[in-house]
Design an enzyme around this catalytic site. Sequence first.
Site: not given
Length: 425
Positions: A208, A292, A374
Amino acid sequence: MATVIQAYRFALDPTPRQRRALASHCGAARVVYNWGLGLVEARLQQRRAGEEVEVPWTLPALRREWNRVKGEVAPWWAENSKEAYSSGLDGLARALKNWADSRAGRHKGRPVRFPRRKRKGRCRDACRFTTGAIKVLPDRQHVQLPRIGILKSHESTRKLARRLEQGSARILAATITRTADRWYVSFTVEVQRAIPQGNGHDTVIGVDVGVRHLATLSTEATVPNPRALQRSLRKLRRLNRQLARRKLGSKRRRITRDKLARVHARAANLRRDALHKLTTTLAIDYGTIVIEELNLAGMVRNRHLARALSDVGLAELRRQLTYKTGWYGSRLVVADRFYPSSKTCSACGWVKAKLTLAERTFTCEACGLRLDRDLNAARNLATLAQHVAQSGWETQNSRGADRKTQPAGQVAVKREPSSPLLQRA
Ligand SMILES: [Zn+2]
């Protein structure tokens, strides 16, 4: 061995005279793009009025029209390489094709708008050379472009020069671009690479990207921002506040805006560099990497600096991982945009309705888990990857470059059947 297309980008140190030549070529590309667009619009008008006219839609057709009138439209055309005009018209032909394809339902993704005029200072300054003398000189300090001549490279061209000397690379094109006040050349190169089937790891890692840290991994490791980037980010915040105070149209506003553009460019370079080191390590050391998907619609015109920066970071992370996983034999999984990786509890699967970017800690109201936001997101992505690895459910994305997955099975979003996001997913 496989042939892959790769880009090598170098910052340039042009002389003042070369700077003017670079700007002139990009300007010519913009002018001819606008000229061609005007012509197409006029012909479409005529056709709508019932006249039998040809609408130049492809690059050869546009080029024919241009060569016929360039003496009148742009008497200065000989000042630039003909590649500048080709480059502008090529951009227009592509834009027209994208629009036509989109209308006919042949284009994936959001509807493409009809091309619009490029405005000086508002559009990207770029010009692409595909023929003529495009070279990386053997001293590894200079490059050569048609008409512009020999330019000093700000950084060593060693990596590309070495491949060219070995004969494992061939230059297809060179594109010059300007970011803030710096000029770059990007070579599109055909490279021979050994592409492995796998890298010998069956490990999964979720990544991330963030603003405070460069990245958070599902292994609980945090990759810090390089110190220089941290400094640039602080400067960026200060300049942004300063810009907001400046009066519209004032000279000081322009000065602040130029300064801001330079710091922005530097921060982006520093981040890209740091991401390159990270993505190479990940692609070599892990079997599957999960990231993502980027919300492109939300990215446009975002006023929040933090959000905009992390979006840019995510786009760059994905771009690099897409090709590096191919080079090193690992696998990239892109979690669906509607998979709420940061809003889902990584322990029990409960989904928080709203999580602002300012909330740095995720607190689960179902099981009481408290975790860095996160890290929670990175863990969710890794879990999703495990799930994908087990079910083997993969789909190609629109570019066909990497693999993408949609939330399924035990993934938490299923528990909210009324969610509007789920209906679109
Ligand atoms: Zn929970």
